[in-house]
Design an enzyme around this catalytic site. Structure first.
Site, mmCIF file in Angstrom:
data_model
loop_
_atom_site.group_PDB
_atom_site.id
_atom_site.type_symbol
_atom_site.label_atom_id
_atom_site.label_comp_id
_atom_site.label_asym_id
_atom_site.label_seq_id
_atom_site.Cartn_x
_atom_site.Cartn_y
_atom_site.Cartn_z
ATOM 1 N N ASP A 1 45.215 40.573 26.143
ATOM 2 C CA ASP A 1 45.437 41.937 25.991
ATOM 3 C C ASP A 1 46.202 42.363 24.861
ATOM 4 O O ASP A 1 47.438 41.995 24.952
ATOM 5 C CB ASP A 1 45.893 42.448 27.411
ATOM 6 C CG ASP A 1 45.011 42.218 28.595
ATOM 7 O OD1 ASP A 1 43.695 42.148 28.435
ATOM 8 O OD2 ASP A 1 45.410 42.079 29.574
ATOM 9 N N ASP B 1 35.837 47.323 36.179
ATOM 10 C CA ASP B 1 37.353 47.692 36.533
ATOM 11 C C ASP B 1 37.386 48.061 37.901
ATOM 12 O O ASP B 1 37.529 49.327 38.030
ATOM 13 C CB ASP B 1 38.058 48.168 35.671
ATOM 14 C CG ASP B 1 38.308 47.595 34.246
ATOM 15 O OD1 ASP B 1 38.873 46.342 34.383
ATOM 16 O OD2 ASP B 1 37.853 47.869 33.270
#
Length: 479
Positions: free
Chosen positions: A176, A334
């Site tokens: 990330d 998600d």
């Protein structure tokens, strides 16, 4: 591709070159072009040098299409470039294949099995072609390229017999990436998507530099490296030069597939200039990405498709998969778990959960979110997965907000639900904390790969330890 070759006069030039036994190496499509024809876009004539028709894998027998991942080579005859890679894993990513036959057997140097035996490489004299990607197959692939460029050097090598037998389960390292408070791009890791430290300063969690970490994971044996730009360069994706540089620098030394996600969408800049998602994606592909990951934009496209039943061809998912192939497009889902007392409470697919909810609920549905998990949408993970497969996704990255950063294991209920629902590969993500969590997800679901971030960044669980554990559990992995 044949249209391009015919239009610029290259088709006949290549035929003559190959027929004169000049040094030639075709990769992936470069192998398929040599055959008589392909069914990929109706009937298309190829260069016609090798007998056979290139056809699509059949997903009805349980194989996930595209064929993505590290599969085993079975050497059929002396191939020169494959001299030291017998029974090793190499990286494939394709939906179409040529099959061996009596008519083409003089060409076939290795085969691979994925539901059926298909041709993984050919060789006749100085002419070579491979269905897999040596440039993405790590040390094995570099050896193949070296043998092609310096064929005399391969004569001194002793053949190395590997233990690869079939398609391996993939272990993926995810980075990330976002700007910290000083404006530098760093690798961070969220706790249920919160990437700031719980301190007085509330600074962005900094776990290292992207290029260095990616290089380390390649050395450690990661099967793929995924970059997720969670800053999202929301105002001007193509102005995100640091992320493009990260891809370029990483691809110079990391020879496994690279995926990048975040901000892949249509947008208009401050001067009113419109950019399509295809233009944005193309810039990332040119910078070294092999796959593009789409999140929020895919949710909106799926919602519209479910509502109208019409494929407009205008969504980022459809545009990119049409030009680059569905194997180049990953949809990142998600979802957040929403508990139910009855499976009929909502109009979305629900599951009976392994662990009861906070009030003893026995069921749950998985609500999809957008904007980094900040906004829930009226669509479930099951419905989204089915829709994006139809719209052209080649792979699904399945996250779970509830499990993110918790280290208690993947959400098996969710992963089983989605991996059973689609015929494209599914990557399990969110929640890994021990090596046992990886074997658990592979044994209990149809996931093709498992991804982790924090446990690798913090060196709590080395990639090599994960693979050694999986081998002991009888799960095929690339070593």
């Amino acid at each position: 591709m044949m249209d391009v070759l015919n239009q610029n006069g290259m088709a006949e030039a290549i035929r003559t070159y190959v027929e004169n036994d000049r040094p030639f190496l075709g990769i992936c499509l470069g192998l398929q072009l040599l055959f008589e024809s392909s069914t990929e876009n109706g009937h298309v004539s190829g260069l016609g040098l090798i007998p056979g028709v290139v056809g699509r894998f059949d997903s009805s027998d349980g194989c996930r299409v595209p064929h993505i991942g590290w599969n085993a080579l079975q050497i059929e005859k002396d191939s020169v470039i494959l001299d030291d890679v017998a029974n090793r894993h190499v990286y494939f990513v394709h939906s179409y294949r040529a099959v061996p036959s009596e008519e083409n057997k003089e060409w076939v140097s290795s085969i691979c099995n994925y539901g059926v035996d298909f041709i993984s490489s050919i060789r006749r004299g100085n002419v070579h072609a491979v269905q897999f990607h040596p440039e993405k197959s790590g040390d094995v692939g570099l050896s193949i390229l070296r043998n092609f460029l310096l064929p005399s050097s391969s004569m001194t090598k002793k053949p190395f017999e590997g233990k690869a037998k079939k398609l391996a389960k993939r272990v993926i390292a995810c980075l990330d990436v976002r700007t910290n408070d000083s404006g530098d791009l760093v690798v961070t890791k969220g706790d249920q998507y919160d990437v700031r430290e719980q301190t007085k300063e509330n600074e962005v969690r900094n776990l290292g530099k992207p290029v260095e970490l990616a290089g380390q994971y390649y050395t450690d044996g990661a099967d793929e490296v995924s970059f997720l730009n969670i800053t999202g360069f929301r105002d001007f994706p193509l102005g995100d030069l640091p992320m493009l540089q990260i891809l370029k620098k990483t691809s110079e030394n990391v020879f496994v597939p690279l995926t990048v996600g975040g901000g892949i969408r249509d947008f208009t800049d401050g001067n009113g200039r419109y950019y399509s998602s295809l233009e944005v994606a193309s810039e990332y592909f040119r910078s070294g990405a092999d796959k593009i990951s789409i999140g929020s934009d895919a949710v909106y496209a799926a919602e519209e498709y479910i509502k109208t039943g019409v494929k407009t061809g205008k969504s980022s998912l459809e545009q990119i998969s049409r030009v680059y192939g569905n194997q180049a497009v990953v949809v990142s889902i998600d979802p957040r778990r929403q508990y139910l007392t009855s499976p009929f409470e909502v109009g979305f697919k629900s599951v009976e959960v392994s662990n009861l909810g906070p009030n003893g609920e026995e069921y749950a549905w998985y609500q999809c979110t957008v904007n980094g998990g900040r906004e829930g949408r009226p669509i479930g993970a099951y419905e989204l997965a089915k829709a994006v497969e139809e719209l052209g996704a080649g792979e699904i990255l399945l996250n779970c907000i509830d499990c993110d950063g918790q280290g208690k294991g993947f959400d098996i209920d969710l992963i089983k639900l989605i991996s059973d629902a689609v015929s494209i590969p599914v990557i399990a993500s969110s929640g890994a904390g021990t090596v046992e969590h990886f074997s658990e997800v592979f044994k209990q679901t149809n996931a093709s790969a498992a991804l982790a971030a924090g446990i690798f960044h913090r060196k709590e669980v080395p990639i090599q330890s994960v693979k050694e554990h999986l081998l002991k559990e009888g799960i095929e992995v690339r070593m």
